[in-house]
Design an enzyme around this catalytic site. Structure first.
Site, PDB file in Angstrom:
ATOM      1  N   GLN A 170      44.035  46.572  44.168  1.00 53.65           N
ATOM      2  CA  GLN A 170      45.123  47.462  43.807  1.00 53.65           C
ATOM      3  C   GLN A 170      46.359  46.727  44.566  1.00 53.65           C
ATOM      4  O   GLN A 170      47.240  46.534  43.684  1.00 53.65           O
ATOM      5  CB  GLN A 170      44.971  48.695  44.335  1.00 53.65           C
ATOM      6  CG  GLN A 170      46.359  49.541  44.051  1.00 53.65           C
ATOM      7  CD  GLN A 170      46.624  49.982  42.619  1.00 53.65           C
ATOM      8  OE1 GLN A 170      45.584  50.269  41.990  1.00 53.65           O
ATOM      9  NE2 GLN A 170      47.885  49.450  42.155  1.00 53.65           N
ATOM     10  N   ARG A 181      46.638  45.043  37.216  1.00 54.18           N
ATOM     11  CA  ARG A 181      45.195  45.106  37.682  1.00 54.18           C
ATOM     12  C   ARG A 181      44.433  44.030  36.980  1.00 54.18           C
ATOM     13  O   ARG A 181      43.609  43.489  37.383  1.00 54.18           O
ATOM     14  CB  ARG A 181      44.851  46.558  37.485  1.00 54.18           C
ATOM     15  CG  ARG A 181      45.412  47.644  38.436  1.00 54.18           C
ATOM     16  CD  ARG A 181      45.090  47.315  39.815  1.00 54.18           C
ATOM     17  NE  ARG A 181      43.822  47.380  40.214  1.00 54.18           N
ATOM     18  CZ  ARG A 181      43.113  48.258  40.363  1.00 54.18           C
ATOM     19  NH1 ARG A 181      43.320  49.453  40.297  1.00 54.18           N
ATOM     20  NH2 ARG A 181      41.719  48.068  40.582  1.00 54.18           N
TER      21      ARG A 181
HETATM   22  N1   CP Z   1      44.475  52.693  40.661  1.00 52.48           N
HETATM   23  C1   CP Z   1      43.094  53.082  40.638  1.00 52.48           C
HETATM   24  O1   CP Z   1      42.420  52.026  41.034  1.00 52.48           O
HETATM   25  O2   CP Z   1      43.105  53.466  39.445  1.00 52.48           O
HETATM   26  P1   CP Z   1      41.467  54.086  38.851  1.00 52.48           P
HETATM   27  O3   CP Z   1      40.776  54.987  39.942  1.00 52.48           O
HETATM   28  O4   CP Z   1      41.312  54.599  37.669  1.00 52.48           O
HETATM   29  O5   CP Z   1      40.507  52.956  38.925  1.00 52.48           O
END
Ligand code: CP
Ligand code: NVA
Length: 265
Positions: free
Chosen positions: A90, A242
């Site tokens: 992230q 991402r």
């Molecule tokens: N930001 C993120 O990691 O989203 P998810 O939990 O949907 O993978």
């Protein structure tokens, strides 16, 4: 690539699955509760076995120690797709998003307001590595881990969201109740109520400041609807990044790397 999920995911799963396919690979999603890991097979044996079948392992789980143990015994790269302590993929996408908007990272101020959690930890570690000033505002009970703060180095830790937001290029927040923290959800909501990204906080930041949130968002809790969908929000680019950031990571760790010998046990 094996993608092991012991917690829910939308963005991480999609971005890794799509990214691996776009690089010409095959993603294999494994739910933790469908693996023998959930019935007591050791992380060591799991790592040795997965290393015989795939060229990389991604795992989203609770304990950081599990990821470390897998990495110790695997002969292929192990990527942290979120643990209680960290969310490094992230943070890579976050830095990419900030650089897209400002052209460089060095010297920019990032203010994280909210729970001092995995996302805050990774932002402190990667943000400072990239030469950013990182400020984290949280209530004392949910302040970031002092060991991570010390490792990150030059981080301002405060209980005052306004102090963190002052002159910031980036305002960032995350959920008040992370996966695994549901038991004290009520206490979190009451203590974190004063740590919301809103117009007043944005007014303390620079006029060209952007708003980030790793998502999933809870408009009205940690961020107002106005900010989430407003003109300063870079949240949707951030989510798309991402994919791009992880493809770069896989290129570095897997595609351009000589294949390892099989793990011997
Ligand atoms: N930001 C993120 O990691 O989203 P998810 O939990 O949907 O993978
Ligand atoms: N801190 C959150 C991030 C979700 C992407 C959690 O761990 O649930």
């Amino acid at each position: 690539m094996a993608l092991v999920f012991e917690k829910p995911s939308t963005r991480t799963r999609l971005s890794f699955e799509v990214g691996v396919r776009e690089l010409g690979g095959n993603p294999i999603v494994l739910r933790g509760d469908e693996m023998q890991l959930s019935r007591g097979e050791s992380p060591r044996d799991t790592a040795l076995i997965l290393s015989r079948f795939v060229h990389a392992i991604g795992i989203r789980t609770f304990e950081d120690e599990l990821v470390e143990e897998l990495a110790e015994y695997a002969s292929v790269p192990v990527i942290n797709m979120l643990t209680a302590g960290h969310h490094p993929c992230q943070a890579l996408a976050d830095l990419q998003t900030i650089r897209e908007r400002f052209g460089a990272l060095e010297g920019l101020k990032l203010a994280y307001v909210g729970d001092g959690n995995n996302v805050a930890n990774s932002l402190m570690l990667l943000g400072t590595k990239a030469g950013m000033q990182v400020a984290v505002a949280s209530p004392a009970e949910f302040a970031p881990d002092p060991e991570i703060v010390a490792r990150a180095g030059d981080v301002l830790v405060t209980q005052d969201p306004a102090e963190a937001a002052d002159g910031a290029h980036v305002l960032y927040t995350d959920v008040w109740v992370s996966m695994g923290d549901e038991a004290d959800a009520d206490r979190r909501r009451s203590l974190l109520g004063a740590y919301r990204l809103d117009e007043a906080l944005l007014a303390r930041a620079r006029p060209d400041a952007i708003v980030l949130h790793c998502l999933p968002a809870h408009p009205g809790d940690e961020i107002t609807e106005e900010l989430l969908y407003g003109e300063r929000s870079a949240v949707w680019d951030q989510a798309e990044n991402r994919l791009h950031a992880q493809k770069a990571l896989l290129e570095l760790l897997v595609t351009s790397r000589p294949r390892n010998l099989p793990a011997s046990g």
